[in-house]
Design a protein around this motif. Structure first.
Motif, PDB file in Angstrom:
ATOM      1  N   LEU A  47       0.847  -1.187   0.000  1.00  0.00           N
ATOM      2  CA  LEU A  47       0.000   0.000   0.000  1.00  0.00           C
ATOM      3  C   LEU A  47       0.888   1.244   0.000  1.00  0.00           C
ATOM      4  CD1 LEU A  47      -2.652   1.565   0.304  1.00  0.00           C
ATOM      5  CD2 LEU A  47      -2.599   1.046   2.762  1.00  0.00           C
ATOM      6  N   ILE A  48       0.793   2.017  -1.063  1.00  0.00           N
ATOM      7  CA  ILE A  48       1.541   3.267  -1.199  1.00  0.00           C
ATOM      8  C   ILE A  48       0.534   4.398  -1.300  1.00  0.00           C
ATOM      9  CG2 ILE A  48       3.060   4.625  -2.681  1.00  0.00           C
ATOM     10  CD1 ILE A  48       4.413   2.024  -3.529  1.00  0.00           C
ATOM     11  N   GLU A  49       0.720   5.429  -0.484  1.00  0.00           N
ATOM     12  CA  GLU A  49      -0.246   6.532  -0.477  1.00  0.00           C
ATOM     13  C   GLU A  49       0.414   7.870  -0.762  1.00  0.00           C
ATOM     14  OE1 GLU A  49      -3.702   6.529   1.948  1.00  0.00           O
ATOM     15  OE2 GLU A  49      -2.985   4.825   3.124  1.00  0.00           O
ATOM     16  N   ALA A  50      -0.297   8.679  -1.507  1.00  0.00           N
ATOM     17  CA  ALA A  50       0.073  10.076  -1.719  1.00  0.00           C
ATOM     18  C   ALA A  50      -0.830  10.931  -0.846  1.00  0.00           C
ATOM     19  CB  ALA A  50      -0.097  10.458  -3.183  1.00  0.00           C
ATOM     20  N   THR A  51      -0.280  11.960  -0.240  1.00  0.00           N
ATOM     21  CA  THR A  51      -1.086  12.850   0.594  1.00  0.00           C
ATOM     22  C   THR A  51      -1.589  14.024  -0.232  1.00  0.00           C
ATOM     23  OG1 THR A  51       0.843  14.130   1.300  1.00  0.00           O
ATOM     24  CG2 THR A  51       0.237  12.233   2.646  1.00  0.00           C
ATOM     25  N   SER A  52      -2.606  14.676   0.276  1.00  0.00           N
ATOM     26  CA  SER A  52      -3.250  15.754  -0.463  1.00  0.00           C
ATOM     27  C   SER A  52      -2.338  16.945  -0.693  1.00  0.00           C
ATOM     28  CB  SER A  52      -4.506  16.220   0.293  1.00  0.00           C
ATOM     29  OG  SER A  52      -4.172  16.684   1.591  1.00  0.00           O
ATOM     30  N   ASN A  53      -1.331  17.132   0.170  1.00  0.00           N
ATOM     31  CA  ASN A  53      -0.410  18.247  -0.077  1.00  0.00           C
ATOM     32  C   ASN A  53       0.738  17.847  -0.998  1.00  0.00           C
ATOM     33  OD1 ASN A  53       0.734  16.596   1.859  1.00  0.00           O
ATOM     34  ND2 ASN A  53       1.490  18.257   3.152  1.00  0.00           N
ATOM     35  N   GLN A  54       1.019  16.549  -1.101  1.00  0.00           N
ATOM     36  CA  GLN A  54       2.050  16.069  -2.034  1.00  0.00           C
ATOM     37  C   GLN A  54       1.565  16.109  -3.474  1.00  0.00           C
ATOM     38  OE1 GLN A  54       2.736  12.055  -0.757  1.00  0.00           O
ATOM     39  NE2 GLN A  54       4.677  12.534   0.248  1.00  0.00           N
ATOM     40  N   VAL A  55       0.363  15.593  -3.681  1.00  0.00           N
ATOM     41  CA  VAL A  55      -0.161  15.309  -5.020  1.00  0.00           C
ATOM     42  C   VAL A  55      -1.606  15.763  -5.093  1.00  0.00           C
ATOM     43  CG1 VAL A  55      -0.734  13.468  -6.658  1.00  0.00           C
ATOM     44  CG2 VAL A  55       1.359  13.299  -5.272  1.00  0.00           C
ATOM     45  N   ASP A  56      -1.925  16.603  -6.071  1.00  0.00           N
ATOM     46  CA  ASP A  56      -3.331  16.939  -6.327  1.00  0.00           C
ATOM     47  C   ASP A  56      -3.491  17.317  -7.793  1.00  0.00           C
ATOM     48  OD1 ASP A  56      -2.504  19.579  -6.663  1.00  0.00           O
ATOM     49  OD2 ASP A  56      -3.350  20.304  -4.783  1.00  0.00           O
ATOM     50  N   GLN A  57      -4.675  17.797  -8.144  1.00  0.00           N
ATOM     51  CA  GLN A  57      -4.953  18.093  -9.548  1.00  0.00           C
ATOM     52  C   GLN A  57      -4.110  19.238 -10.085  1.00  0.00           C
ATOM     53  OE1 GLN A  57      -6.850  18.801  -6.939  1.00  0.00           O
ATOM     54  NE2 GLN A  57      -8.502  20.251  -7.363  1.00  0.00           N
ATOM     55  N   PHE A  58      -3.482  20.004  -9.193  1.00  0.00           N
ATOM     56  CA  PHE A  58      -2.611  21.110  -9.615  1.00  0.00           C
ATOM     57  C   PHE A  58      -1.130  20.754  -9.514  1.00  0.00           C
ATOM     58  CE2 PHE A  58      -6.455  23.102  -7.673  1.00  0.00           C
ATOM     59  CZ  PHE A  58      -7.011  23.572  -8.851  1.00  0.00           C
ATOM     60  N   GLY A  59      -0.824  19.616  -8.935  1.00  0.00           N
ATOM     61  CA  GLY A  59       0.567  19.188  -8.830  1.00  0.00           C
ATOM     62  C   GLY A  59       1.093  19.059  -7.419  1.00  0.00           C
ATOM     63  N   GLY A  60       0.470  19.719  -6.419  1.00  0.00           N
ATOM     64  CA  GLY A  60       0.977  19.607  -5.053  1.00  0.00           C
ATOM     65  C   GLY A  60       2.420  20.080  -4.946  1.00  0.00           C
ATOM     66  N   TYR A  61       3.060  19.832  -3.797  1.00  0.00           N
ATOM     67  CA  TYR A  61       4.436  20.318  -3.654  1.00  0.00           C
ATOM     68  C   TYR A  61       5.440  19.451  -4.416  1.00  0.00           C
ATOM     69  CZ  TYR A  61       5.526  16.837   0.037  1.00  0.00           C
ATOM     70  OH  TYR A  61       5.745  15.687   0.747  1.00  0.00           O
ATOM     71  N   THR A  62       5.018  18.256  -4.849  1.00  0.00           N
ATOM     72  CA  THR A  62       5.914  17.402  -5.635  1.00  0.00           C
ATOM     73  C   THR A  62       5.873  17.740  -7.123  1.00  0.00           C
ATOM     74  OG1 THR A  62       4.223  15.713  -6.015  1.00  0.00           O
ATOM     75  CG2 THR A  62       5.600  15.476  -4.030  1.00  0.00           C
ATOM     76  N   GLY A  63       4.873  18.542  -7.512  1.00  0.00           N
ATOM     77  CA  GLY A  63       4.690  18.826  -8.932  1.00  0.00           C
ATOM     78  C   GLY A  63       3.963  17.719  -9.664  1.00  0.00           C
ATOM     79  N   MET A  64       3.452  16.733  -8.926  1.00  0.00           N
ATOM     80  CA  MET A  64       2.786  15.588  -9.553  1.00  0.00           C
ATOM     81  C   MET A  64       1.280  15.616  -9.339  1.00  0.00           C
ATOM     82  SD  MET A  64       5.284  12.270  -8.985  1.00  0.00           S
ATOM     83  CE  MET A  64       5.585  12.538  -7.227  1.00  0.00           C
ATOM     84  N   ARG A  65       0.566  15.298 -10.401  1.00  0.00           N
ATOM     85  CA  ARG A  65      -0.858  15.010 -10.305  1.00  0.00           C
ATOM     86  C   ARG A  65      -1.027  13.517 -10.010  1.00  0.00           C
ATOM     87  NH1 ARG A  65      -0.017  18.925 -14.141  1.00  0.00           N
ATOM     88  NH2 ARG A  65      -1.344  20.787 -13.983  1.00  0.00           N
ATOM     89  N   PRO A  66      -2.223  13.088  -9.629  1.00  0.00           N
ATOM     90  CA  PRO A  66      -2.395  11.659  -9.316  1.00  0.00           C
ATOM     91  C   PRO A  66      -1.931  10.733 -10.435  1.00  0.00           C
ATOM     92  CG  PRO A  66      -4.269  12.879  -8.498  1.00  0.00           C
ATOM     93  CD  PRO A  66      -3.443  13.859  -9.275  1.00  0.00           C
ATOM     94  N   GLU A  67      -2.251  11.067 -11.668  1.00  0.00           N
ATOM     95  CA  GLU A  67      -1.823  10.237 -12.795  1.00  0.00           C
ATOM     96  C   GLU A  67      -0.300  10.178 -12.886  1.00  0.00           C
ATOM     97  OE1 GLU A  67      -2.304   7.608 -15.845  1.00  0.00           O
ATOM     98  OE2 GLU A  67      -3.971   8.505 -14.700  1.00  0.00           O
ATOM     99  N   ASP A  68       0.363  11.304 -12.604  1.00  0.00           N
ATOM    100  CA  ASP A  68       1.828  11.337 -12.620  1.00  0.00           C
ATOM    101  C   ASP A  68       2.415  10.446 -11.532  1.00  0.00           C
ATOM    102  OD1 ASP A  68       1.692  13.313 -14.645  1.00  0.00           O
ATOM    103  OD2 ASP A  68       1.549  14.898 -13.134  1.00  0.00           O
TER     104      ASP A  68
END
Length: 453
Positions: A47-68
């Motif tokens: 189980l690997i999870e992304a948090t809402s501040n890491q990844v969102d539809q705008f990129g989050g702080y990682t620059g990644m969207r969920p698909e990315d």
């Protein structure tokens, strides 16, 4: 459509087998690779999870969207010969908490978009978190939203997830849901706490009752059957230099309460740095989903620092090598970009520098992706790959890895040393959750179900 693997795992737990699953909450490639290696070794679900501040539809702080994020994870799996059939992607704290300064209407619109992006990308474990007050929200004296408001917003977000799933290719089971939240803002505790408020049974009962009614009101009865866990605070937390350890007697009421709910277990956040016996006890006490993140990147940081100390000793003997200056580069990068640590560390200049490097909060984890840090890290690994690291140095700075090299179970390679350091933490979680061979179990269950059909 077959049951979600988490439903199957929790079904085993509720029937009396004290199993669980750990959740890797990180976007760091070293951490994810180590997790894949551990899951491969254990033949377990991952189980690997992304948090809402890491990844969102705008990129989050990682620059990644969920698909990315999904693409990155699958690419890592392919690079490391990891079969992703046991991989579960989850979204943590999904909801409007990133937009608390906006009106409720606008913040919830963004939250709906966020949920849809996660489910569309194939994330199938969804933590619906609508607990954060938004602009002009009415709250109680403690600044909390009414539970009715939280439940209604949770149901609205679930409805989006369900609709998005119905419109998808449905190549994976319907999403499972986690509800409730009794943790700090995603990213860790903001300060050392004098006292941890353990969730009271009446609070859990209110959450369950109001969420169930809100789901029924919104025609989400089938989705409620896939609510598999409630987030609570069992008394575990960590801060700069302190770990609040799990005390089973203080969480006994929570343990007894959840036993009467056939489909539910607890999800525990901030379990980082708990001892192996305490992690195992938490699973036995029905905290069956253990979230871990900073402890993994803390192990990564320990390994890289150890390699940097080795490099420092070796450079005078290999003057042709270009120094990586990894520690100095990290210091400079954190000083020039203080947003990720300045609210968390205080004191003298020396105290801040110590915290930047060694705090359990591990705010340094936000700086590994910076280009200059990445360049310095590549140089460090290149230097140590070009020469044979003397085992005396490995013994000095990484004694556990030294023993494994001597036993022939680990390669004397800098990347292998880093991965083993991270896996030493993951191994504790694997043993605590008894997740080993869970992949085989869920596959067998699927086969039996197909035979019955």
């Amino acid at each position: 459509m077959s049951l979600h693997p988490l439903n199957k795992l929790i079904e085993r737990h509720k029937k009396g087998t004290p199993v669980g699953i750990y959740s890797v909450c990180s976007a760091n490639p070293f951490v994810l690779k180590a997790a894949m290696l551990q899951a491969q070794k254990d033949q377990s679900l991952l189980l690997i999870e992304a948090t809402s501040n890491q990844v969102d539809q705008f990129g989050g702080y990682t620059g990644m969207r969920p698909e990315d994020f999904k693409t990155m994870t699958l690419e890592l799996a392919a690079e490391n010969n990891y079969d992703p059939q046991g991989l579960i992607l989850g979204g943590d704290h999904l909801g409007p908490n990133r937009w608390t300064k906006l009106s409720a209407s606008r913040a919830m619109d963004y939250a709906r978009e966020q949920i849809a992006a996660y489910v569309k990308a194939g994330f199938s474990k969804i933590h619906l978190d609508a607990t954060m007050p938004l602009q002009n929200d009415a709250t109680d004296s403690a600044g909390r939203l009414p539970v009715e408001t939280i439940a209604q917003r949770t149901a609205e977000l679930c409805a989006v997830a369900e609709q998005t799933y119905r419109q998808s290719d449905q190549l994976f089971p319907p999403p499972v849901y986690i509800v409730g939240s009794d943790v700090p803002i995603p990213g860790g505790a903001q300060e050392a706490l004098n006292q941890i408020h353990i969730t009271e049974v009446k609070e859990v009962q209110q959450t369950i009752d109001h969420v169930r009614r809100a789901f029924e009101k919104n025609g989400l009865e089938a989705a409620y059957e896939r609510v598999c866990a409630v987030v609570v605070q069992p008394g575990v937390e960590f801060a700069d230099q302190i770990v609040f350890e799990y005390a089973p007697d203080r969480a006994a009421a929570l343990k007894d309460f959840i036993e009467s709910h056939s489909q539910l277990v607890y999800e525990a956040h901030s379990t980082d740095y708990q001892t192996a016996p305490l992690l195992r006890q938490m699973v036995k006490d029905h905290f069956a989903i253990l979230k871990v993140g900073p402890a993994l990147t803390f192990a990564l940081r320990e390994a890289i620092f150890a390699l940097a100390f080795m490099e420092k000793e070796l450079l005078p003997l290999h003057r042709a090598l270009k120094p990586s200056a990894i520690l100095e580069t990290l210091d400079q990068t954190m000083d020039k970009n203080p947003a990720y640590w300045q609210k968390h560390y205080g004191g003298t200049k020396e105290e801040v520098r110590f915290a930047q490097r060694f705090s359990l909060s591990d705010r340094i984890r936000y700086y590994w992706p910076f280009p200059k840090v990445q360049k310095a890290l590549r140089q460090l690994l290149k230097n140590l790959q070009q020469i044979s690291i003397p085992l005396t140095l490995v013994s000095q700075f990484m004694p556990e890895e030294y023993q494994r090299i001597r036993q022939g179970t680990l390669t004397n390679d800098p990347q292998a040393l880093i991965l083993n350091k991270i896996q030493s933490v993951l191994k504790q979680y694997a043993e605590a959750t008894q997740i080993q061979n869970s992949l085989t179990f869920t596959q067998n269950q699927n086969s039996l179900a197909m035979e019955r059909l």
